[in-house]
Design a protein around this motif. Structure first.
Motif, short mmCIF file in Angstrom:
data_model
loop_
_atom_site.label_atom_id
_atom_site.label_comp_id
_atom_site.label_asym_id
_atom_site.label_seq_id
_atom_site.Cartn_x
_atom_site.Cartn_y
_atom_site.Cartn_z
N LYS A 40 0.84 -1.20 0.00
CA LYS A 40 0.00 0.00 0.00
C LYS A 40 0.87 1.25 0.00
O LYS A 40 0.63 2.20 -0.77
N GLN A 44 1.08 4.01 -2.95
CA GLN A 44 0.80 5.41 -2.64
C GLN A 44 1.96 6.30 -3.09
O GLN A 44 1.75 7.41 -3.61
N VAL A 47 1.62 6.90 -6.70
CA VAL A 47 0.63 7.95 -6.97
C VAL A 47 1.27 9.32 -6.80
O VAL A 47 1.06 10.24 -7.63
N TYR A 48 2.04 9.48 -5.73
CA TYR A 48 2.71 10.76 -5.51
C TYR A 48 3.68 11.06 -6.67
O TYR A 48 3.84 12.21 -7.10
N ASP A 113 -9.10 11.41 0.15
CA ASP A 113 -9.49 10.06 0.54
C ASP A 113 -8.66 9.02 -0.21
O ASP A 113 -8.27 9.25 -1.38
N THR A 114 -8.42 7.91 0.43
CA THR A 114 -7.68 6.81 -0.20
C THR A 114 -8.44 5.50 0.00
O THR A 114 -9.26 5.38 0.92
N PHE A 125 -4.84 0.59 -5.47
CA PHE A 125 -4.79 1.73 -4.56
C PHE A 125 -5.37 2.94 -5.29
O PHE A 125 -4.97 3.25 -6.42
N SER A 126 -6.33 3.60 -4.64
CA SER A 126 -6.98 4.78 -5.25
C SER A 126 -6.85 5.96 -4.30
O SER A 126 -6.89 5.79 -3.06
N GLN A 127 -6.72 7.14 -4.89
CA GLN A 127 -6.65 8.35 -4.07
C GLN A 127 -7.33 9.49 -4.80
O GLN A 127 -7.14 9.69 -6.01
N ASN A 142 -9.31 11.15 -9.85
CA ASN A 142 -8.99 9.90 -9.12
C ASN A 142 -7.76 9.27 -9.74
O ASN A 142 -7.75 8.98 -10.95
#
Length: 441
Positions: A40, A44, A47-48, A113-114, A125-127, A142
């Motif tokens: 996770k 994440q 994503v960043y 939100d994640t 993994f969604s953010q 998203n």
């Protein structure tokens, strides 16, 4: 299942197996949770990275670049996939690696939100992201990053094989150690078995040696039982000797009478009847004495207060003409460590003597402490101290139970000795006989 060693080993093995299985499952679940948290965090951070690589168009809207620093995004079927959706769920961008793959539909998240979960063969993994354009309008996006589970499952399987290999090896070592410990722990029982076999072969007469504390009670009971058995055998031999010796006189007398030609038939029948009654009395008396030691020593203790009261009531009726006063102090805790019939035989002999020779007063009391103390006192003529050892000797005459001071004292002494006690005589405060009987606890 008749083996104590097998029972303990089987029970310990089941407990050990259950403990190791539960430990293995807990460790595996902990490792799985750790891997998932690590994955996770990794997704994440991806994503960043995507967010940092994003550009803007002339209106300030988000624009994803064609080339990314992560090479896996550019390789088809690499196992790492990403996409970006706009607020209306319209696809804004997807990585080249995701071509040909249908990524699962995700719930559109609010900014900040994640969500992380496993969907089919992917960890997703969604953010939610809020992006402000040049007009000051915040647009929502998203970011979705997914990775194939194959790497995760490979790590988990590697850990699982290593874990259960170690636990299996530990279980084997523990079982071997456990078997040795059980064998060592049960060795005293095998020692007792060997010592008992030596006793059976006649090499020893009792169990002797350093036994564990847990077996001291068993060893003591076995020694007491064997000593009691030897006492029974010796008692029977003694009784048979007494019986044979006691029968000699009346049988010799009958033989001489039968051979006497001068005795009439009537006189012969009278003498024969008298001697036969005497023989029957001798046999019954010796059998009664032998039966005392034939009872088991392993019986429940018997309270002595009630038997004493019953005997006193009976003897008061028998010797009613003497008007004897009886003072008794009987402890409710006083118990006799043997058979009630032996107790009644002992009490009957001693109390009957007291009533027979007392002038007018008898005192009976019991005491407890390190054993049972029974004291009987009377105000009769008493016994010369020098005569006491002779009265307690094993009788060699047929009229051993004839009337006279000391009736039943020999049998009483034998009962007391059989239970490891003592019988002592002295002078009572009233001037008569004081008998003190002691039975150890």
């Amino acid at each position: 299942m008749n083996s104590i060693h097998f029972r303990l080993l089987a029970a310990a093995t089941l407990v050990l197996a259950g403990f190791l299985f539960a430990t293995g499952m807990a460790l595996e679940q902990g490792f799985r949770a750790s891997l998932e948290n690590e994955l996770k965090d990794k997704l994440q951070s991806v994503v960043y990275g995507l967010l940092a690589a994003a550009n803007v168009d002339e209106n300030g809207s988000m624009l994803m670049p064609d080339d990314l620093a992560e090479p896996r995004f550019s390789s088809p079927d690499s196992g790492l996939y990403a996409l970006v959706r706009e607020e209306d769920k319209r696809l804004l961008w997807r990585s080249p690696s995701s071509l040909g793959h249908v990524l699962p539909q995700e719930v559109f998240l609010s900014p900040g939100d994640t969500a992380f979960e496993r969907r089919q063969n992917l960890f997703v993994f969604s953010q939610g992201i809020g992006w402000e354009d040049n007009n000051g309008v915040t647009r929502r996006y998203n970011y979705v990053v997914a990775e194939d589970v194959s790497s995760f499952e490979t790590q988990l399987q590697t850990f699982r094989r290593s874990l259960w290999s170690w636990l299996g090896g530990m279980a084997l070592v523990l079982l071997l150690a456990q078997g040795w410990i059980l064998r060592w722990g049960l060795r005293p029982l095998r020692t007792v078995e060997k010592d008992l076999e030596d006793i059976r072969k006649g090499l020893h007469s009792r169990l002797e040696g350093a036994y564990p504390v847990e077996l001291e009670g068993l060893v003591s009971s076995l020694n007491s039982l064997m000593e009691h058995s030897r006492a029974v055998q010796e008692r029977y031999r003694t009784s048979l000797d007494d019986l044979a010796h006691s029968l000699k006189t009346p049988m010799a007398y009958l033989k001489s009478v039968v051979q006497d030609q001068t005795i009439s038939c009537a006189r012969l029948r009278s003498i024969a009847d008298e001697q036969l009654q005497r023989l029957d009395h001798i046999v019954q008396h010796q059998l009664r004495r032998a039966a005392v030691s034939a009872r088991s020593a392993l019986v429940a203790p018997v309270p002595v207060a009630d038997p004493i009261r019953r005997l006193l009531r009976t003897l008061e009726k028998i010797y009613a003409e003497k008007k004897i006063r009886v003072n008794h102090q009987l402890s409710a805790e006083a118990v006799f460590p043997g058979d009630e019939a032996d107790l009644m035989e002992l009490l009957g002999n001693l109390l009957d003597n007291a009533f027979k020779y007392a002038h007018g007063e008898i005192a009976v009391r019991t005491e407890t402490g390190d054993g049972l103390w029974l004291i009987i006192e009377d105000d009769g003529p008493g016994i010369d101290p020098e005569s006491w050892p002779r009265l307690l000797q094993r009788g060699q005459r047929a009229d051993e139970s004839s009337s006279g001071q000391g009736i039943g004292l020999t049998v009483s002494q034998e009962i007391v000795s059989l239970y490891g006690g003592s019988l002592e005589a002295g002078k009572s405060p009233a001037g008569g006989l004081k008998l003190t009987v002691f039975f150890p606890a």
